[in-house]
Design an enzyme around this catalytic site. Sequence first.
Site, mmCIF file in Angstrom:
data_model
loop_
_atom_site.group_PDB
_atom_site.id
_atom_site.type_symbol
_atom_site.label_atom_id
_atom_site.label_comp_id
_atom_site.label_asym_id
_atom_site.label_seq_id
_atom_site.Cartn_x
_atom_site.Cartn_y
_atom_site.Cartn_z
ATOM 1 N N ASP A 17 -23.320 5.675 -74.778
ATOM 2 C CA ASP A 17 -24.418 5.682 -73.800
ATOM 3 C C ASP A 17 -24.181 6.633 -72.634
ATOM 4 O O ASP A 17 -24.369 6.269 -71.468
ATOM 5 C CB ASP A 17 -24.640 4.274 -73.229
ATOM 6 C CG ASP A 17 -24.677 3.184 -74.276
ATOM 7 O OD1 ASP A 17 -25.069 3.473 -75.422
ATOM 8 O OD2 ASP A 17 -24.317 2.041 -73.950
ATOM 9 N N GLU A 187 -34.644 1.638 -77.296
ATOM 10 C CA GLU A 187 -33.865 1.528 -76.048
ATOM 11 C C GLU A 187 -33.480 2.929 -75.590
ATOM 12 O O GLU A 187 -33.937 3.932 -76.138
ATOM 13 C CB GLU A 187 -32.610 0.688 -76.319
ATOM 14 C CG GLU A 187 -31.704 1.288 -77.397
ATOM 15 C CD GLU A 187 -30.679 0.312 -77.935
ATOM 16 O OE1 GLU A 187 -30.838 -0.903 -77.709
ATOM 17 O OE2 GLU A 187 -29.730 0.771 -78.606
#
Length: 306
Positions: A17, A187
């Site tokens: 991420d 997401e």
Amino acid sequence: MKESFSGNPLFPGWYADPEARIFNNRYWIYPTYSAPYDEQVFFDAFYSDNLVEWIKVEGILKKEDITWARRAMWAPSPIEKNGKYYYYFAANDIQSNDELGGIGVAVADSPEGPFKDALGKPLIDQIHYGAQPIDPHVFIDDDGKAYLYYGGWGHCNVVMLNEDMISLSSFSDGSTYKEITPDHFIEGPCMIKREGKYYFMWSEGSWGGPNYSVAYAISNSPLGPFKRVGKILQQHSEVATGAGHHGMLQIPGTDDWYIVYHRRPLTENDANHREVCIDSLSFNKDGTIEPVTITFTGAPFTPLKK
């Protein structure tokens, strides 16, 4: 002289991420520590002067600094404003409005921290429009307005931040939260602006599987609408699987762009065995994004101009 390249992954260790920024004439990457949720209780950061050599700064924000955080500290997104560095992150992986957690904000005087909790509570702690409060991404437009995009469970919201960067503003219609979910969103939202257009990107598929990927939309507004154009990042049978959840870097003064993302080596089956990589991203003449081919080469030696 032979040109040197970063290679992929950019640095050792299981990380995911990544958010990518340029602060104080230096490249920065802020990732998630990729481990079981109960072990995700701190954040490290990495910086470079040239995209090739990276230095780790350990523990820029830890669970001990956040009174309400207990696990699953994820997906940081920092930004600078008025000489301060604001660091948005998710914690606790809440599954309902009855649980404590969501998206928090910490603040520091420098990109390397140490960051301290700005509120003593989450900034966003409820589920609005079906969006789990995870994966924040902060974006400041040319007019100075700051937006925070976030969301999991297939829903994406945007909020506007006040000048203090630690409280929520209202949109012109009086609302605080707007749902902007594009088709196939899961997401990991990310926003950039190029030549007056807003490029909204997100992750699709399951984060633990091989088909994790990135798609995008183009809009004339930071609030959309965002109509999906197509995928720009995905696995490669000879390189890695699960390529997704990214940040973006633009080399100042140029139209040279890099996508910083995580992927899973072909030798790994553990969902958390993810590593941070970088590859070139380019735009077609019509403004669309050319799909990225993931590589082992990475980025060339690119020092920032002093």
